[in-house]
Design a protein around this motif. Structure first.
Motif: not given
Ligand code: C2E
Ligand code: MG
Ligand code: MG
Ligand code: MG
Length: 291
Positions: A220-243
């Motif tokens: 959550x905080x990495x996403x916030x930080x990245x957005x504050x720096x105007x970066x888009x965020x990709x999550x790698x290795x998403x394997x489940x609907x829960x994730x």
């Protein structure tokens, strides 16, 4: 240190791995032969827009079609290619093949952005910018279609030469992505100074998302930080609907992982549909799992 060309001989024994030097030499000459014989192939794994549920692009991941061993994954040969310096030739091939594929898809009316992974050795190579420029021109591909993924740990070795190359790539119009974020120890200052547009959160954090609140807090905080720096965020290795659901709720921009699709051959991208991700990716388009 094992990643540097011309490093000391002990680098062969890094990671507690006892690698026979003779075996290394065999692998090196096999790799050279494989390049000459065109035994490498790029597989492609989609990145999906978390809100719109559409493909934003694909990541090119190299495979070795070995005459007797079958499909061999990059983890088995990239380290040797880096140690021997062959990565420069291989990387050049990857870049050119990715551009050729972009043009091919373009001629079929598909505008796909393609990401390639760059080794630190390529970044230190003086000819990289020319190589990229030439491949883009040869296949008549706009630079903005190409994205270069560079792992966070490599950025720590951010020498002046590397920094210059990154700025040069950006000046060409190529986009940059920070791969495997969270595995290195880069500080926020370094991240802020990079000409990157995208940040990819390492799979190890995604794996623990459903079971560990600590992982959720970090992501959550990495996403916030990245957005504050105007970066888009990709999550790698998403394997489940829960994730997927947790990441969407946290505002993650793009999702990538086996839940949607395994890396697949270019031709398979045609039949792959985002609406039937699991069934398709697990059966029709799953390449043999490289061990
Ligand atoms: P990477 O760039 O972080 O790529 C992600 C890796 O995770 C890929 O492994 C991909 O197949 C795998 N992966 C994707 N989704 C999932 C998932 O849901 N679960 C699991 N368990 N794994 C997933 P792959 O293809 O074996 O590549 C490994 C690494 O090799 C890459 O990590 C990248 O660092 C390197 N690599 C691949 N292609 C190239 C290349 O052309 N050049 C260079 N220099 N390195 C490359
Ligand atoms: Mg990558
Ligand atoms: Mg990665
Ligand atoms: Mg990785």
């Amino acid at each position: 240190a094992a990643k540097r060309v011309g490093g000391a001989g002990f680098a062969l024994f890094e990671d507690g791995m006892v690698v026979d030097a003779a075996l290394q030499l065999t692998l090196q000459s096999d790799l050279r032969g494989a390049l000459d014989r065109g035994q490498f192939e790029l597989y492609y794994q989609p990145k999906i827009d978390a809100r719109k549920n559409v493909v934003t692009g694909v990541e090119a991941l190299v495979r070795w079609n070995h005459p007797t061993r079958g499909v061999v994954g990059p983890q088995e040969f990239i380290p040797t290619a880096e140690r021997s310096g062959l990565i420069v030739r291989l990387g050049r091939w990857v870049l050119d093949e990715a551009c050729r594929q972009i043009a091919d898809w373009q001629s079929q009316g598909r505008d796909l952005n393609v990401a390639v992974n760059l080794s630190v050795i390529q970044l230190a190579d003086a000819s990289l910018l020319d190589d990229v420029r030439e491949s883009l021109a040869r296949h008549n591909v706009p630079a903005s279609r190409l994205l270069c993924e560079v792992t966070e740990s490599l950025l720590l070795e951010n020498t002046q030469a590397t920094a210059r190359t990154l700025v040069g790539l950006r000046a060409l119009g190529v986009h940059l992505s920070v791969d495997d974020f969270g595995t290195g120890y880069s500080n926020l200052t370094q991240l802020k100074d990079l000409p990157a547009r995208q940040l990819k959160i390492d799979r190890t954090f995604i794996q623990e998302l459903e079971t560990r609140s600590e992982a959720r807090a970090v992501v959550a905080s990495v996403i916030q930080l990245a957005h504050a720096l105007h970066l888009t965020v990709v999550a790698e290795g998403v394997e489940t609907a829960g994730q997927r659901d947790l990441l969407k709720a946290m505002g993650c921009d793009e999702l990538q992982g086996y839940f949607y699709a395994r890396p697949m051959q270019a031709a398979m991208m045609q039949s792959w549909s985002i609406d039937a991700p699991l069934a398709l990716s697990r059966t029709l388009i799953a390449p043999p799992l490289a061990t």
